[in-house]
Scaffold this active site. Structure first.
Site, PDB file in Angstrom:
ATOM      1  N   ASN A   6       0.868  -1.168   0.000  1.00 38.48           N
ATOM      2  CA  ASN A   6       0.000   0.000   0.000  1.00 38.48           C
ATOM      3  C   ASN A   6       0.913   1.228   0.000  1.00 38.48           C
ATOM      4  O   ASN A   6       1.523   1.551   1.018  1.00 38.48           O
ATOM      5  CB  ASN A   6      -0.890  -0.022   1.249  1.00 38.48           C
ATOM      6  CG  ASN A   6      -1.746   1.225   1.369  1.00 38.48           C
ATOM      7  OD1 ASN A   6      -1.824   2.018   0.435  1.00 38.48           O
ATOM      8  ND2 ASN A   6      -2.385   1.397   2.518  1.00 38.48           N
ATOM      9  N   LYS A   8       0.109   4.254  -0.317  1.00 41.02           N
ATOM     10  CA  LYS A   8      -0.566   5.400   0.314  1.00 41.02           C
ATOM     11  C   LYS A   8      -0.392   6.688  -0.517  1.00 41.02           C
ATOM     12  O   LYS A   8      -0.449   6.639  -1.729  1.00 41.02           O
ATOM     13  CB  LYS A   8      -0.078   5.582   1.752  1.00 41.02           C
ATOM     14  CG  LYS A   8      -0.153   4.292   2.567  1.00 41.02           C
ATOM     15  CD  LYS A   8      -0.055   4.538   4.025  1.00 41.02           C
ATOM     16  CE  LYS A   8       0.049   3.224   4.760  1.00 41.02           C
ATOM     17  NZ  LYS A   8      -0.163   3.341   6.169  1.00 41.02           N
ATOM     18  N   HIS A  88      -9.715   0.429   4.672  1.00 37.85           N
ATOM     19  CA  HIS A  88      -8.429   0.704   5.326  1.00 37.85           C
ATOM     20  C   HIS A  88      -8.657   1.651   6.513  1.00 37.85           C
ATOM     21  O   HIS A  88      -9.491   2.561   6.437  1.00 37.85           O
ATOM     22  CB  HIS A  88      -7.446   1.318   4.322  1.00 37.85           C
ATOM     23  CG  HIS A  88      -6.054   1.386   4.882  1.00 37.85           C
ATOM     24  ND1 HIS A  88      -5.645   2.397   5.713  1.00 37.85           N
ATOM     25  CD2 HIS A  88      -5.002   0.539   4.758  1.00 37.85           C
ATOM     26  CE1 HIS A  88      -4.384   2.176   6.073  1.00 37.85           C
ATOM     27  NE2 HIS A  88      -3.971   1.056   5.512  1.00 37.85           N
ATOM     28  N   GLU A  90      -7.074   4.110   7.627  1.00 40.71           N
ATOM     29  CA  GLU A  90      -6.909   5.552   7.387  1.00 40.71           C
ATOM     30  C   GLU A  90      -8.160   6.135   6.731  1.00 40.71           C
ATOM     31  O   GLU A  90      -8.516   7.286   6.960  1.00 40.71           O
ATOM     32  CB  GLU A  90      -5.632   5.795   6.556  1.00 40.71           C
ATOM     33  CG  GLU A  90      -4.402   5.633   7.445  1.00 40.71           C
ATOM     34  CD  GLU A  90      -3.153   5.161   6.739  1.00 40.71           C
ATOM     35  OE1 GLU A  90      -3.089   5.195   5.505  1.00 40.71           O
ATOM     36  OE2 GLU A  90      -2.215   4.744   7.459  1.00 40.71           O
ATOM     37  N   GLU A 157      -5.491  -5.638  10.205  1.00 40.98           N
ATOM     38  CA  GLU A 157      -4.510  -4.592  10.463  1.00 40.98           C
ATOM     39  C   GLU A 157      -4.889  -3.856  11.749  1.00 40.98           C
ATOM     40  O   GLU A 157      -5.751  -2.950  11.716  1.00 40.98           O
ATOM     41  CB  GLU A 157      -4.497  -3.576   9.320  1.00 40.98           C
ATOM     42  CG  GLU A 157      -4.157  -4.154   7.971  1.00 40.98           C
ATOM     43  CD  GLU A 157      -3.583  -3.089   7.042  1.00 40.98           C
ATOM     44  OE1 GLU A 157      -2.430  -3.234   6.665  1.00 40.98           O
ATOM     45  OE2 GLU A 157      -4.294  -2.123   6.731  1.00 40.98           O
ATOM     46  N   GLY A 163       1.919   1.971  10.828  1.00 41.64           N
ATOM     47  CA  GLY A 163       2.839   3.102  10.748  1.00 41.64           C
ATOM     48  C   GLY A 163       3.506   3.468  12.066  1.00 41.64           C
ATOM     49  O   GLY A 163       4.095   4.529  12.193  1.00 41.64           O
ATOM     50  N   SER A 193       3.024  -2.379  10.417  1.00 35.55           N
ATOM     51  CA  SER A 193       4.459  -2.366  10.722  1.00 35.55           C
ATOM     52  C   SER A 193       5.181  -3.653  10.344  1.00 35.55           C
ATOM     53  O   SER A 193       6.063  -4.110  11.068  1.00 35.55           O
ATOM     54  CB  SER A 193       4.686  -2.004  12.193  1.00 35.55           C
ATOM     55  OG  SER A 193       4.273  -0.671  12.417  1.00 35.55           O
TER      56      SER A 193
HETATM   57  C1  PEP Z   1      -1.035  -0.115   5.892  1.00 37.67           C
HETATM   58  O1  PEP Z   1      -1.262   1.084   5.841  1.00 37.67           O
HETATM   59  O2  PEP Z   1      -1.799  -0.904   5.316  1.00 37.67           O
HETATM   60  C2  PEP Z   1       0.120  -0.565   6.647  1.00 37.67           C
HETATM   61  C3  PEP Z   1       0.190  -1.822   6.967  1.00 37.67           C
HETATM   62  O3  PEP Z   1       1.053   0.392   6.976  1.00 37.67           O
HETATM   63  P1  PEP Z   1       2.470   0.149   7.705  1.00 37.67           P
HETATM   64  O4  PEP Z   1       3.094  -1.067   7.108  1.00 37.67           O
HETATM   65  O5  PEP Z   1       3.250   1.393   7.438  1.00 37.67           O
HETATM   66  O6  PEP Z   1       2.179  -0.056   9.153  1.00 37.67           O
END
Ligand code: PEP
Length: 235
Positions: A6, A8, A88, A90, A157, A163, A193
């Site tokens: 992703n 972003k 997601h 976000e 997630e 993040g 992460s």
């Molecule tokens: C994500 O936004 O789907 C994600 C897993 O981000 P990160 O790996 O940066 O935690």
């Protein structure tokens, strides 16, 4: 395994083109056989030459119309995109998408036969409130979602892990994935992460069918290493 990036709100169209070209060189020369997905920023979509699947991070559930700031299916069709990320954290927590809007979006893209990567996960306060509260929260994210849809991929997630550099323990990931597998047979990814130094351990866990990677995927060498790790686990 499924390894998804992703990207972003990062990488311009030119940078995304370079990223995908570098990734493609790796995929062709290494001979790895994994399902690789890339979700570029919307304005960075293009007709990329790649064996990876390119998907959209978002799309309004419409063909086109008066939805200022959004894109519709016509815009995805221009690049032959048939995969979308929905739910997601976000979009839920920063952009304020409601469960109802997410379920409507799911239904719309399901009817069009899109592959849907559907994200679920709890914020920190729900996790800290104990397993019953946490599971009730995640259960609610499955409401209105066709968990038997054949082109569904689910990504667990935890919001507090996205993040932040924090991850649940392997035991925690295994436990929650086992519970989530009871709700749907769809492939189940872990996200939050995932880095080059923990991807292999996470992908090796029972009921983990792959990973959804954000910031660490911005470095194409790291993302390629995770794909190689997945290949290694399967060989
Ligand atoms: C994500 O936004 O789907 C994600 C897993 O981000 P990160 O790996 O940066 O935690």
């Amino acid at each position: 395994m499924i390894i998804a990036a992703n990207l972003k709100t990062n990488l311009t169209r030119v940078q995304t083109g370079e990223y995908i070209a570098n990734l493609e060189t790796f995929l062709q020369t290494s001979g790895v056989k994994q399902d690789v997905y890339i979700f570029p920023a919307i304005s960075s979509l293009d007709s990329f030459q790649t064996s990876a699947c390119v998907g959209a991070q978002n799309c309004y559930p419409t063909k086109n119309g008066a939805f200022t700031g959004e894109i519709g299916v016509d815009h995805l069709d221009e690049f032959g995109i048939k995969t979308i990320l929905i739910g997601h954290s976000e979009r839920r927590h920063i952009l304020g998408e409601t469960k109802e809007q997410i379920a409507a979006k799911f239904e719309y893209f399901k009817k069009l036969g899109y592959t849907i990567v559907y994200c679920v996960g709890e914020p920190l306060e729900k996790r800290e409130a104990g397993e019953a509260v946490m599971m009730e929260y995640i259960d609610a994210q499955y409401k209105g979602i066709d968990t038997a849809y054949e082109k569904l991929i689910i990504a667990y997630e935890p919001v507090w892990a996205i993040g932040t550099g924090l991850t649940p323990s392997s035991e925690d990931i295994k436990n929650i994935h086992t519970k989530l597998k009871e709700k749907s047979n769809a492939p189940l990814l872990y996200g939050g992460s995932v880095k080059v130094n923990n991807a292999k351990e996470i992908m090796a866990l029972e009921n983990v069918d792959g990973v959804l990677v954000g910031s660490a995927a911005l470095h194409v060498e790291d993302f390629a290493q995770m794909i190689a790790d997945a290949q290694h686990l399967e060989s």
